[in-house]
Design an enzyme around this catalytic site. Structure first.
Site, PDB file in Angstrom:
ATOM      1  N   ASN A   9       0.873  -1.189   0.071  1.00 53.82           N
ATOM      2  CA  ASN A   9      -0.106   0.047  -0.143  1.00 53.82           C
ATOM      3  C   ASN A   9       0.936   1.254   0.059  1.00 53.82           C
ATOM      4  OD1 ASN A   9      -1.818   2.039   0.376  1.00 53.82           O
ATOM      5  ND2 ASN A   9      -2.428   1.456   2.679  1.00 53.82           N
ATOM      6  N   LYS A  11       0.069   4.349  -0.251  1.00 52.65           N
ATOM      7  CA  LYS A  11      -0.337   5.647   0.059  1.00 52.65           C
ATOM      8  C   LYS A  11      -0.562   6.808  -0.784  1.00 52.65           C
ATOM      9  CE  LYS A  11      -0.026   3.261   4.606  1.00 52.65           C
ATOM     10  NZ  LYS A  11       0.176   3.539   6.067  1.00 52.65           N
ATOM     11  N   HIS A  95      -9.366   1.747   5.167  1.00 54.64           N
ATOM     12  CA  HIS A  95      -8.130   1.899   5.885  1.00 54.64           C
ATOM     13  C   HIS A  95      -8.148   3.049   6.984  1.00 54.64           C
ATOM     14  CE1 HIS A  95      -3.961   3.004   6.521  1.00 54.64           C
ATOM     15  NE2 HIS A  95      -3.541   1.938   5.943  1.00 54.64           N
ATOM     16  N   GLU A 167      -5.314  -4.174  10.797  1.00 58.34           N
ATOM     17  CA  GLU A 167      -4.260  -3.241  10.843  1.00 58.34           C
ATOM     18  C   GLU A 167      -4.451  -2.337  12.231  1.00 58.34           C
ATOM     19  OE1 GLU A 167      -2.186  -1.647   7.180  1.00 58.34           O
ATOM     20  OE2 GLU A 167      -4.143  -0.621   7.338  1.00 58.34           O
ATOM     21  N   SER A 213       3.391  -2.068  10.095  1.00 57.28           N
ATOM     22  CA  SER A 213       5.066  -2.220  10.380  1.00 57.28           C
ATOM     23  C   SER A 213       5.636  -3.515   9.755  1.00 57.28           C
ATOM     24  CB  SER A 213       5.548  -1.694  11.591  1.00 57.28           C
ATOM     25  OG  SER A 213       5.262  -0.487  11.945  1.00 57.28           O
TER      26      SER A 213
END
Length: 251
Positions: A9, A11, A95, A167, A213
């Site tokens: 991802n 972003k 998200h 997440e 992470s």
């Protein structure tokens, strides 16, 4: 047996030139599609370059968002119908950054899931709790509720084919990682929630990613957990060598 799925991802990073260079650097070394699914989620402005560069490879393409209407007076939004016509495979929805900064609700995200399926793409549906929620001992309840609201009205076949990404908000871009055991604990709750809403067969088919992470140093341990079928990866997906290390976690 659920096929592992590693999705980057990006972003709001990378431009079309960098996107083409990235795909050219990885395409000869991707794992076979029947072993591990490799996906890159890119900003809308990069999707044409990503789709072009990924042609004829085992790389799948994800949009990072879309709207729940197909066309109309929605300035600045992206049509799911157009994404499908372009050849996009997946769309990331829900998200925490979208929920937090852009005030997307469970209802918005559920409408997007329906629109994505209607347009023959697959949602990567994100869920996860804040540090405050976790410390209050409510992480399981919070995530289970997000999944329940997000899947409303979807068929068993649709849910079987989708991807759910857990997440924890406190582990995104903070350098803090949920331990593999912490990640497994909530991913198991996600699967149990799907089993309650549908049945065990559907729950056994849905693929669940962990995001927060994830990097080459910890991906193998995370992927070794029973209910974790993949990773949704931010920073570590933007360097070709690092992305290849992630998708080859099993080597």
């Amino acid at each position: 047996m659920r096929k592992p799925i590693i999705a980057g991802n990006w972003k709001m990073n990378m431009n079309p030139t960098q996107t083409t260079e990235f795909v050219n650097a990885i395409k000869a070394n991707l794992p076979k599609f029947d072993q591990t699914e490799s996906v890159i989620g890119a900003p809308a402005v990069d999707l044409p370059a990503l789709l072009e560069a990924a042609k004829g490879t085992d790389l799948k393409v994800a949009a990072e968002n879309c709207y729940f209407e197909e066309a109309g007076a929605f300035t600045g939004e992206t049509s799911p119908k157009t994404l499908n016509e372009m050849g996009v495979d997946y769309v990331i929805i829900g998200h925490s950054e979208r929920r937090d900064y852009f005030h997307e609700t469970d209802e918005d995200i559920n409408k997007k899931a329906h629109a994505i399926f209607k347009n023959n793409m697959t949602p990567i549906f994100c869920c996860g709790e804040s540090l405050e929620t976790r410390e209050a001992g409510k992480a399981e309840e919070w995530v289970s509720n997000q999944v329940t609201e997000g899947l409303k009205g979807l068929s068993a076949d649709q849910v079987s084919s989708m991807v759910i990404a857990y997440e924890p908000i406190w582990a995104i871009g903070t350098g803090k990682t949920a331990s593999a055991d912490q990640a497994q604990e909530i991913c198991a709750v996600v699967r149990q929630t799907v089993a309650k809403l549908y049945d065990q067969t559907v729950a056994d088919k849905v693929r669940i990613q962990y995001g927060g992470s994830v990097k080459p140093a910890n991906v193998k341990e995370i992927m070794g957990k029973e209910d974790i079928d993949g990773g949704l990866v931010g920073g570590a997906s933007m360097e070709p060598a690092s992305f290849l290390d992630l998708v080859h976690f099993n080597d």
